[in-house]
Design an enzyme around this catalytic site. Sequence first.
Site, PDB file in Angstrom:
ATOM      1  CG  ASP A   1     -21.139 -22.552  -0.187  1.00 30.57           C
ATOM      2  OD1 ASP A   1     -21.235 -23.421  -1.065  1.00 30.57           O
ATOM      3  OD2 ASP A   1     -20.977 -21.341  -0.434  1.00 30.57           O
TER       4      ASP A   1
ATOM      5  CD  GLU B   1     -17.309 -22.504   0.025  1.00 29.58           C
ATOM      6  OE1 GLU B   1     -16.905 -22.631  -1.149  1.00 29.58           O
ATOM      7  OE2 GLU B   1     -17.800 -21.454   0.462  1.00 29.58           O
TER       8      GLU B   1
END
Length: 475
Positions: free
Chosen positions: A219, A222
Amino acid sequence: MPASAQQVGTLKPEEHPPMPFWTCTEKGCTKEMKSLAQDSNWRWIHNGQGTNCYDKKEWDTTLCPDPETCAANCHLDGITSDTYASSYGVTTEPRGVKLELVTKTPYGTNIGSRLYLMDTESTYQMFKLKNTEFSITVDASRLPCGLNGAVYFVEMDADGGKLASDGTNTAGAKYGTGYCDAQCPHDMKFIKGKANVLEWNSTLSTPIGKYGSCCAEMDIWEANSRATAYTAHPCNLTGSMLCDGVECGDTTKGERYKGVCDKDGCDFNAFRLDNKTFYGRTSNMQDFDVNSRAPIMVVTQFVTSDGTDTGDLVDIRRFYMQNGKLIPNANSSLAEVKGNSLNKQLCDEMKTVFGDTNDFAAKGGLKAMGEALDRGMVLALSLWDDDTANMLWLDSAFPPDADPATPGILRGPCKKTSGKIAYTRKQYPRASVRYLDLMVGKIGTTSESHRPEEAQGGDEEYGGDDRRLSEQFLA
């Protein structure tokens, strides 16, 4: 021979929206025009003549009595260029793409989207990121609490799983197939070319089936306008897999740490590390080091042990650029946790101080994450809300019943009631995120001095002193 499955529909052509992409070296950046494909889960599935195989959260039991028959009967159709905007809230811009939260159509309402960067019309762009720098400019100014504009990499197959499905997936990457991530999602309608119809639970806001789809996940970003994190999620596997039972690591069954993937990951969230003035949004740009009211260039560096492409991944570093200023990543403000990047020391110290299970180390840590990056991963750009945990794990107190004074519980300033999907979808249907200036190159090459002319500067329409932004997004 297996029955042909996940077939391609012919009622609508697939017209991928364009996406600019820059590859950078010490000499500068070269622009290519790539494109984006919407994930298969958002697409129309029908019997070839327009009868829905899936409608109102339910499978047609005649067309889909079992996974194999359903896949053989059902067609995955295309999305035209105008439908990307009118049905899915996906609109292109000269520098990138904008995603909106709620899009109403004559046939129903679509929530968010998930798009993949394409290399060709039928294959995903594959990224091998060790010893490399990845940059993207994000405008999260119109994302309130409870929403997540996510930029991340997952270890999907370049062809969308066509080859791996042994002929049962004929649609492939062109139609957004093959998704997986470290949460081993059970909501995928097709996995490995077979329909996920068994034990389908349509009573949930997001229905789920028996099987999940697992793979490593990195990720990059986010975030909403109030909180942000970047997180590494390694897995004990190569590529993607259809999971069944304990290997999925389902939290609801008490098996979270028994699965093949690290669902918690090692995350860097400045607010969670008690640095509460690093990232946020107010009308005064000086209130935060990085103010989400204006676009942000997010730069992530994947550092290896020996400075080569073949060395082990040992550090994931971050800095930002905003309004022409380079902003180093936040330092942890916790005495027991030191550093400002994802490395073994910081990850181990966080797990200890927060009292978390160190599944990150158990699943191979940064070395395993680097091995996935070395094999190649697909870029996903998404906007979503969270009907399971209301996004509290990103921007509020989580778990919600824990003492907020306990280190690691507070992840952001949002209220614990802010992320309920009925509220966010009603109050902020036009919430949106913009992804611009997508760039990759050797470490140091995507910085401001090497960026192309058209990928520089602010954005007067959405940043700076834009008075048209509704005050609801500051709440």
